[in-house]
Design a protein around this motif. Structure first.
Motif, short mmCIF file in Angstrom:
data_model
loop_
_atom_site.label_atom_id
_atom_site.label_comp_id
_atom_site.label_asym_id
_atom_site.label_seq_id
_atom_site.Cartn_x
_atom_site.Cartn_y
_atom_site.Cartn_z
N ARG A 1 34.94 48.99 41.22
CA ARG A 1 34.83 48.20 39.99
C ARG A 1 33.40 48.35 39.46
N ASN B 1 46.56 39.26 45.69
CA ASN B 1 46.57 38.07 44.82
C ASN B 1 47.96 37.60 44.43
N GLU C 1 42.20 34.69 44.62
CA GLU C 1 42.57 35.38 43.38
C GLU C 1 44.05 35.16 43.11
N LYS D 1 39.07 39.17 37.72
CA LYS D 1 39.42 38.20 38.77
C LYS D 1 38.76 38.54 40.10
N THR D 2 38.94 39.80 40.53
CA THR D 2 38.43 40.19 41.84
C THR D 2 36.91 40.06 41.88
N ASN E 1 42.61 42.83 46.81
CA ASN E 1 43.30 42.36 45.62
C ASN E 1 44.61 41.65 45.99
MG MG Z 1 42.04 41.97 41.09
#
Ligand code: MG
Ligand code: ATP
Length: 457
Positions: free
Chosen positions: A318, A141, A163, A116-117, A139
């Motif tokens: 990530r 979200n 998000e 998602k991110t 994040n």
């Molecule tokens: Mg995320």
């Protein structure tokens, strides 16, 4: 934002308790330390801190309006407006929802189990070509982060990329209701939150709630290779499917790595173009396809999309590739599930081809009954890609070990109960010249291992 306290009170069905005239509110915070001139401060009672203790502090920092749920907190001496509401969470959400209704903003919601991110960052990079874009920071979200993000939009923004995270059924519905997306993206259906939701069908149902409040002419962008998303395809009037299979409307072929970039051909929807993505892994090709689909939908030329991707701004930890003095480090310690760990192991296999490959694998949490199987599968994958050393952190390493042995793992296996303990032995474990992956769930704090590796190598 730019709203008067009277309008805010109307939006949230609240009652103004004082009348200091029409005060303009220009932003919203839930942390008094972040309050600036003309902030709306919404106090929350958390586990450790009670936001109500910080009303004075917020006002000192410039807050001109405070939401309260109980008249006891009204202080006529303070130079600000108080608005009495039933519940601060609901009020924040109502405010964001009504505010969003008044904006001429294209909202792109991103949900799914993994990516998602990253997808959110990729989409925002692409839409920025056409207009000012606001995206979820980091994040943030959830039921608070999403409305707060929307309240940071103003008339100058053309796009908001939001998000949407969840851990239960009904949560994405709430977020979708606030955001009313013009586009909803679902990246994939994985195993995260199986503990709460029991089956992957339920997870797909929960993610599908993103379309509950889609704009009437809205678009769904779905990973067409994910078997759990195929049911959704027929429920939406406008859809773009993407993936690696040629039956998707937008698909990628000829995927290969050049240095720290992934190069692929994107085809479908009338285009055929080579994309250079400064990220590694097939999983990021999927994320990128979703972003390309968004761009094409808004009429952005594929050449401009391609160019925008070259200066991508990503949220950290990530699949971050770090070339240290003596080793190559793949920092992917932000979080972990079976799907994302396998994706990261594939990157390790590719980047570390011909070199010693070392995997630090922390526990994957919140998997419920699926915990043992998920760790077993990850161990198997590590063996199959040819990892020479596996170092597990946490209590589920034994399952990773049996999975690896099951797939014929002949390398070295070490196990630590926590990342603090693991970091003490970094120097003995890592061999100069190796390619090293660090991955694990947020709760395992694998970044402690990353920090030590950076210090030592
Ligand atoms: Mg995320
Ligand atoms: P969270 O639920 O924690 O917010 P997220 O869905 O936002 O996670 P990202 O933060 O973008 O996901 O990525 C987390 C990790 O998942 C990445 O580091 C990578 O290992 C993996 N990942 C990213 N995209 C995908 C994908 N499309 N498929 C599988 N794994 C992915």
């Amino acid at each position: 934002m730019n709203l008067t306290t009277s309008v805010i009170a109307k939006y949230v069905d609240g009652i103004k308790l004082s009348s200091k005239g029409e005060i303009m509110v220009t932003n919203c915070v839930i942390d008094s330390r972040k309050a600036v001139s003309n902030s709306l401060f919404i106090p929350f009672k958390g586990e450790r801190v009670n936001g109500y203790d910080y009303i004075k502090n917020a006002v000192e920092n410039g807050s001109s309006c405070i939401f309260i749920e109980d008249e006891r907190y009204f202080d006529p001496e303070l130079p600000c407006e108080f608005i009495l509401v039933k519940d601060n969470v609901t009020a924040l959400q109502q405010l964001a929802s009504n505010y969003r209704n008044g904006l001429n903003l294209k909202v792109i919601g991103v949900t799914g189990s993994n990516g998602k991110t990253t997808t959110k960052d990729l989409v925002a990079t692409v839409t920025s070509v056409q207009g000012k874009t606001l995206k979820t920071q980091g994040n943030l979200n959830n039921h608070l982060g999403l409305p707060l993000t929307l309240l940071n939009c103003d008339e100058s923004h053309e796009f908001a990329v939001l998000e949407m995270g969840m851990s239960q059924l009904g949560e994405i519905d709430v977020l979708s209701k606030i955001a009313k997306p013009d586009i909803g993206i679902i990246t994939n259906i994985g195993e995260s939150h199986l503990e709460n939701l029991k089956t992957k069908e339920n997870i797909a149902k929960a993610k599908g709630e993103i379309f509950n409040h889609l704009k009437p002419d809205g678009l769904g962008i779905l990973n067409g290779d994910d078997p759990y998303l195929t049911n959704l395809i027929n429920t939406l009037p406008k859809i773009i499917t993407y993936g690696l299979r040629e039956n998707n409307q937008l698909y990628a072929t000829n995927i290969h790595r050049i240095g720290n970039s992934t190069v692929f051909q994107v085809k479908g929807l009338g285009i055929d173009e080579t994309i250079h993505l400064p990220l590694l892994g097939e999983h990021n090709v999927y994320n990128c396809l979703a972003a390309i689909a968004v761009g094409l939908n808004f009429g952005i030329h594929i050449k401009d999309i391609k160019e925008s991707l070259l200066d991508l701004q990503l949220t950290g930890m990530r699949t971050e590739i770090l070339s240290l003095n003596e080793i190559t480090l793949i920092n992917d310690c932000y979080n972990a599930s079976e799907t994302s760990t396998k994706a990261a192991l594939k990157v390790l296999g590719d980047l570390g081809k011909g070199k010693i490959k070392i995997a630090f694998l922390g526990d994957m949490l919140e998997l419920g009954d699926y915990t043992e199987q998920a760790h077993f599968n990850v161990g198997k994958e590590a063996a199959l890609i040819g990892v020479e050393k596996i170092i597990t952190v946490g209590q589920y390493g034994k399952y990773i070990k049996s999975g690896a042995l099951n797939a014929g793992f002949k390398g070295e296996f070490l196990s630590f109960s926590n990342s603090q303990q693991g970091r003490e032995y970094i120097k003995d474990i890592i061999i100069p010249g190796a390619t090293v992956l660090v991955k694990g769930s947020r709760g395992i704090k694998m970044e402690q291992i990353v920090e030590r590796i950076k210090e030592e190598f």
